[in-house]
Write a protein that holds these residues in place. Structure first.
Motif, PDB file in Angstrom:
ATOM      1  N   ASN A   1       1.362  76.113  87.329  1.00 34.25           N
ATOM      2  CA  ASN A   1       2.540  75.841  86.494  1.00 34.25           C
ATOM      3  C   ASN A   1       3.362  77.090  86.221  1.00 34.25           C
ATOM      4  O   ASN A   1       2.801  78.178  86.078  1.00 34.25           O
ATOM      5  CB  ASN A   1       2.088  75.205  85.175  1.00 34.25           C
ATOM      6  CG  ASN A   1       1.725  73.752  85.377  1.00 34.25           C
ATOM      7  OD1 ASN A   1       2.527  72.956  85.843  1.00 34.25           O
ATOM      8  ND2 ASN A   1       0.479  73.409  85.067  1.00 34.25           N
TER       9      ASN A   1
ATOM     10  N   ARG B   1      -3.220  65.092  84.496  1.00 31.55           N
ATOM     11  CA  ARG B   1      -2.535  66.331  84.121  1.00 31.55           C
ATOM     12  C   ARG B   1      -1.303  66.420  84.997  1.00 31.55           C
ATOM     13  O   ARG B   1      -1.414  66.375  86.215  1.00 31.55           O
ATOM     14  CB  ARG B   1      -3.426  67.555  84.391  1.00 31.55           C
ATOM     15  CG  ARG B   1      -4.556  67.694  83.424  1.00 31.55           C
ATOM     16  CD  ARG B   1      -5.398  68.912  83.754  1.00 31.55           C
ATOM     17  NE  ARG B   1      -6.524  68.974  82.864  1.00 31.55           N
ATOM     18  CZ  ARG B   1      -6.479  69.504  81.640  1.00 31.55           C
ATOM     19  NH1 ARG B   1      -5.367  70.040  81.193  1.00 31.55           N
ATOM     20  NH2 ARG B   1      -7.544  69.503  80.876  1.00 31.55           N
TER      21      ARG B   1
ATOM     22  N   GLN C   1       5.210  69.802  82.746  1.00 32.25           N
ATOM     23  CA  GLN C   1       3.846  69.351  82.446  1.00 32.25           C
ATOM     24  C   GLN C   1       3.874  68.076  81.602  1.00 32.25           C
ATOM     25  O   GLN C   1       2.836  67.517  81.286  1.00 32.25           O
ATOM     26  CB  GLN C   1       3.070  70.457  81.734  1.00 32.25           C
ATOM     27  CG  GLN C   1       2.754  71.646  82.636  1.00 32.25           C
ATOM     28  CD  GLN C   1       2.013  72.754  81.917  1.00 32.25           C
ATOM     29  OE1 GLN C   1       2.567  73.797  81.614  1.00 32.25           O
ATOM     30  NE2 GLN C   1       0.750  72.524  81.609  1.00 32.25           N
ATOM     31  N   HIS C   2       5.091  67.681  81.205  1.00 31.93           N
ATOM     32  CA  HIS C   2       5.270  66.424  80.479  1.00 31.93           C
ATOM     33  C   HIS C   2       5.657  65.348  81.485  1.00 31.93           C
ATOM     34  O   HIS C   2       6.100  65.644  82.590  1.00 31.93           O
ATOM     35  CB  HIS C   2       6.377  66.579  79.433  1.00 31.93           C
ATOM     36  CG  HIS C   2       6.104  67.644  78.408  1.00 31.93           C
ATOM     37  ND1 HIS C   2       6.059  68.983  78.735  1.00 31.93           N
ATOM     38  CD2 HIS C   2       5.870  67.563  77.084  1.00 31.93           C
ATOM     39  CE1 HIS C   2       5.798  69.684  77.636  1.00 31.93           C
ATOM     40  NE2 HIS C   2       5.677  68.846  76.618  1.00 31.93           N
TER      41      HIS C   2
END
Lengths: 300, 132
Positions: free
Chosen positions: A239, A233, A122-123
């Motif tokens: 996720n 995002r 998610q980074h």
């Protein structure tokens, strides 16, 4: 094996140095969300594991490439002075092959199961670039490069330019660079274009598959520019919610096995070859259904 | 790639992780219920949030939806991961303010939420147990 070195081996010290520069930069800019220890560890251990997996399968892939090359249409040599144009052509055609592979990797679940690892963070930072697959050989992704050997490009040349392609893609995994000059953004893949590719926002799903030249996306209708109107995002539509390295590496394969096991016979194959998120009862979301719902919401 | 290169890469990996840790990167905190709702709606397709409670100093949240459904958020690095909770939702209180919620996903795991007070913990636990 190859009579040429792997250029990626020489680039690794630069990868590490650039990550340290980016870490220093985000700290200085107080962008403390750009990196986190757990995410960085997962990315880098996946990268290390991917290198080991690549070494284990390299001999077999090279042998296959050499065998396919025996059926080549043209006799192309390796010598740079005589065959400089072939090197350039090989780089461009290899990048087109990468586009086809990458698009398939997002649209066919079998290939996605291997590629999903790269999107599981998610980074979005330079360490994300190194979050690479462990199961590339299993997914038979190497088939996308076979046409190059059939044309006549020597395997050593193809694997060398493929290494250069991979090195190019490292630096575009960053939020530290905003936009580059217009002419560059028009032709080349850039951090801005690739941020779109890693986004889960409906407008950005399954866009910008390019490796080096963004022109492929412009040509084949998959280009989407980055807009300031929407915060990006990163990650997956669903996720994984874990920093477990092994789970990140294999979770989609496990998902395929589960789905094929449970599905009625006539739908089993579709859970392997259809797009990620496809289900026989329509109970799950694909990027197409998410985008359609988003467009519908926009009309209201 | 030889053994020396693998060892060198491992040392480099550990150095980068140490740098991230030493510089204190990777902190995140939900500012309030509206940010929790926004996260849940963005991450769970088709979910429309009505209200939320932020727990554990912004490390997680519980978000209620307009169909009587719920989404749990947990911090993962600098961001949040979400799971829609499927009924029957399994919960267990550890003490007056802490609630364990089973996400139903083995690798997402159990989420431990620390509520601001016992009354809010009880109220949300009851809502979860009676969810649609």
């Amino acid at each position: 094996m190859s009579e040429l070195p792997n250029p990626v081996d020489f680039a690794v010290p630069a990868f590490v140095a650039l990550m340290l520069v980016e870490i220093w930069l985000v700290r200085r800019r107080k962008q403390t969300r750009a990196y986190s220890p757990g995410d960085t560890a997962t990315s880098l251990f996946l990268g290390l594991g991917s290198t080991v997996a690549g070494v284990l399968s390299a001999g077999l892939v090279y042998a296959l490439a050499t065998w396919v090359h025996t059926f080549a249409l043209f006799d192309i040599g390796l010598d740079l002075r005589s065959w400089w144009w072939a090197w350039i052509l090989c780089f461009v055609i290899d990048d087109l092959a990468y586009y086809v592979f990458h698009r398939s990797a997002h649209r066919v679940r079998w290939f996605w199961a291997s590629h999903v690892i790269h999107h599981s963070s998610q980074h979005y930072n330079l360490s994300t670039a190194l979050r690479q697959t462990w199961t590339g050989f299993l997914s038979i992704a190497f088939i996308f490069r076979l046409p190059l050997f059939l044309i006549g490009f020597p395997p050593a040349m193809v694997f060398f330019v493929a290494g250069l392609n991979l090195i190019y893609q490292f630096w575009i995994h960053t939020e530290a660079i905003d936009r580059l000059p217009r002419w560059f953004e028009a032709v080349m893949n850039t951090p801005s274009h690739h941020r779109v590719h890693h986004a889960t926002n409906a407008r950005y799903l399954d866009r910008n598959y390019a490796g080096v030249f963004i022109v492929w996306d412009r040509m084949f209708g998959t280009f989407e520019p980055e807009t300031e109107a929407e915060t990006i995002r990163y990650g997956l539509v669903n996720n994984i919610g874990s920093f477990n390295v092994l789970w990140a590496a294999v979770h989609e394969w496990v998902g395929i096995v589960r789905d094929v096991w449970r599905a009625p016979w006539r739908h089993k194959l579709n859970y392997v070859i259809r797009e990620p998120g496809w289900s026989h009862d329509g109970s799950r979301d694909t990027s197409d259904t998410i985008r359609a719902a988003w467009l519908e919401k926009g009309k209201q | 790639m030889n053994l020396l290169q693998i060892i060198g890469s491992l040392v480099a990996v550990l150095a980068v992780i140490a740098a991230v840790k030493l510089l204190g990167l990777g902190r995140a905190q939900l500012a309030g219920p509206s940010e929790a709702c926004e996260n849940a709606e963005a991450m769970v397709h088709g979910f429309t949030a009505t209200d939320a409670i932020v727990c554990g100093e912004g490390n997680g949240a519980l978000v209620a939806g307009d169909k009587g459904d719920f989404v749990v958020l947990k911090r993962l690095g600098s961001y949040y991961a979400a799971r829609k909770l499927l009924p029957p939702i399994s919960t267990a209180e550890r003490d007056d303010t802490v609630l364990h919620i089973e996400s139903g996903d083995r690798y997402f795991g159990r989420v431990n939420l620390t509520f601001p007070d016992a009354a809010s913990r009880t109220a949300w636990q009851q809502r979860l147990e009676h969810s649609a």
